[in-house]
Design a protein around this motif. Structure first.
Motif, PDB file in Angstrom:
ATOM      1  N   ALA A  79      -5.540  27.646  14.698  1.00  0.00           N
ATOM      2  CA  ALA A  79      -5.512  26.234  14.318  1.00  0.00           C
ATOM      3  C   ALA A  79      -6.858  25.854  13.716  1.00  0.00           C
ATOM      4  O   ALA A  79      -7.894  26.008  14.352  1.00  0.00           O
ATOM      5  CB  ALA A  79      -5.199  25.363  15.527  1.00  0.00           C
ATOM      6  N   THR A 102      -2.253  24.136  17.707  1.00  0.00           N
ATOM      7  CA  THR A 102      -1.830  22.860  17.136  1.00  0.00           C
ATOM      8  C   THR A 102      -3.011  21.927  16.897  1.00  0.00           C
ATOM      9  O   THR A 102      -3.935  21.853  17.712  1.00  0.00           O
ATOM     10  CB  THR A 102      -0.819  22.175  18.081  1.00  0.00           C
ATOM     11  OG1 THR A 102       0.302  23.057  18.268  1.00  0.00           O
ATOM     12  CG2 THR A 102      -0.318  20.863  17.512  1.00  0.00           C
ATOM     13  N   PHE A 161       1.327  16.157  13.762  1.00  0.00           N
ATOM     14  CA  PHE A 161       1.034  17.382  14.499  1.00  0.00           C
ATOM     15  C   PHE A 161       1.301  18.551  13.562  1.00  0.00           C
ATOM     16  O   PHE A 161       2.315  18.565  12.860  1.00  0.00           O
ATOM     17  CB  PHE A 161       1.910  17.487  15.752  1.00  0.00           C
ATOM     18  CG  PHE A 161       1.664  16.369  16.713  1.00  0.00           C
ATOM     19  CD1 PHE A 161       0.771  16.530  17.763  1.00  0.00           C
ATOM     20  CD2 PHE A 161       2.301  15.145  16.554  1.00  0.00           C
ATOM     21  CE1 PHE A 161       0.529  15.470  18.638  1.00  0.00           C
ATOM     22  CE2 PHE A 161       2.063  14.095  17.422  1.00  0.00           C
ATOM     23  CZ  PHE A 161       1.178  14.258  18.466  1.00  0.00           C
ATOM     24  N   HIS A 162       0.377  19.507  13.542  1.00  0.00           N
ATOM     25  CA  HIS A 162       0.469  20.678  12.681  1.00  0.00           C
ATOM     26  C   HIS A 162       0.320  21.911  13.564  1.00  0.00           C
ATOM     27  O   HIS A 162      -0.732  22.094  14.182  1.00  0.00           O
ATOM     28  CB  HIS A 162      -0.659  20.688  11.646  1.00  0.00           C
ATOM     29  CG  HIS A 162      -0.772  19.431  10.853  1.00  0.00           C
ATOM     30  ND1 HIS A 162      -1.407  18.296  11.317  1.00  0.00           N
ATOM     31  CD2 HIS A 162      -0.321  19.128   9.618  1.00  0.00           C
ATOM     32  CE1 HIS A 162      -1.347  17.355  10.395  1.00  0.00           C
ATOM     33  NE2 HIS A 162      -0.699  17.827   9.362  1.00  0.00           N
ATOM     34  N   ARG A 163       1.369  22.757  13.619  1.00  0.00           N
ATOM     35  CA  ARG A 163       1.288  24.001  14.398  1.00  0.00           C
ATOM     36  C   ARG A 163       1.069  25.161  13.445  1.00  0.00           C
ATOM     37  O   ARG A 163       1.789  25.323  12.464  1.00  0.00           O
ATOM     38  CB  ARG A 163       2.536  24.249  15.230  1.00  0.00           C
ATOM     39  CG  ARG A 163       2.321  25.406  16.228  1.00  0.00           C
ATOM     40  CD  ARG A 163       3.575  25.873  16.885  1.00  0.00           C
ATOM     41  NE  ARG A 163       4.534  26.416  15.951  1.00  0.00           N
ATOM     42  CZ  ARG A 163       4.462  27.626  15.373  1.00  0.00           C
ATOM     43  NH1 ARG A 163       3.442  28.422  15.607  1.00  0.00           N
ATOM     44  NH2 ARG A 163       5.407  28.029  14.550  1.00  0.00           N
TER      45      ARG A 163
END
Length: 118
Positions: free
Chosen positions: A4, A74, A97-99
């Motif tokens: 991440a 994340t 939210f960015h995984r």
């Protein structure tokens, strides 16, 4: 170790605001999914590209990242958007939210706002 990368997420907002879509697409996995509760989910790069190039109702705007938190794979963001939606000036808050996957690409994305569509 985590893949991440908060700078990649910051770059995402810069690329959206600058309409630099090819740089934006390079941040994401080919099998990316994008969920926006209350709207259709996007699955795969073809749908993701179509959304940004043809279907996205937001335009001519700027994102302001207020908070950014990394947890495992994340990156969570709280921010504000000011711009134009369907010809009308808008200003609203959002949570994204960015995984990230093992290759360091964004594999999943979620957006939450109080808007009907974004």
């Amino acid at each position: 170790m985590t893949n991440a990368d908060p700078q990649v997420v910051r770059d995402y907002y810069d690329y959206v605001d600058d309409e630099d879509y090819e740089s934006l697409f390079a941040l994401f996995a080919e099998d990316v999914t994008y969920e926006r509760p209350g709207q259709s989910d996007l699955s795969g790069m073809a749908e993701f590209r179509e959304f940004y190039l043809e279907d996205r109702p937001l335009e001519d705007g700027d994102h302001e990242v207020v908070d950014l938190v990394v947890d495992g794979d994340t990156v969570a963001v709280r921010g504000r958007f000011e711009g134009v939606q369907n010809g009308t000036a808008v200003s609203f808050g959002f949570a994204d939210f960015h995984r990230f996957d093992d290759d360091g690409d964004i594999a999943e994305r979620w957006t939450y706002t109080d808007r009907d569509e974004v």
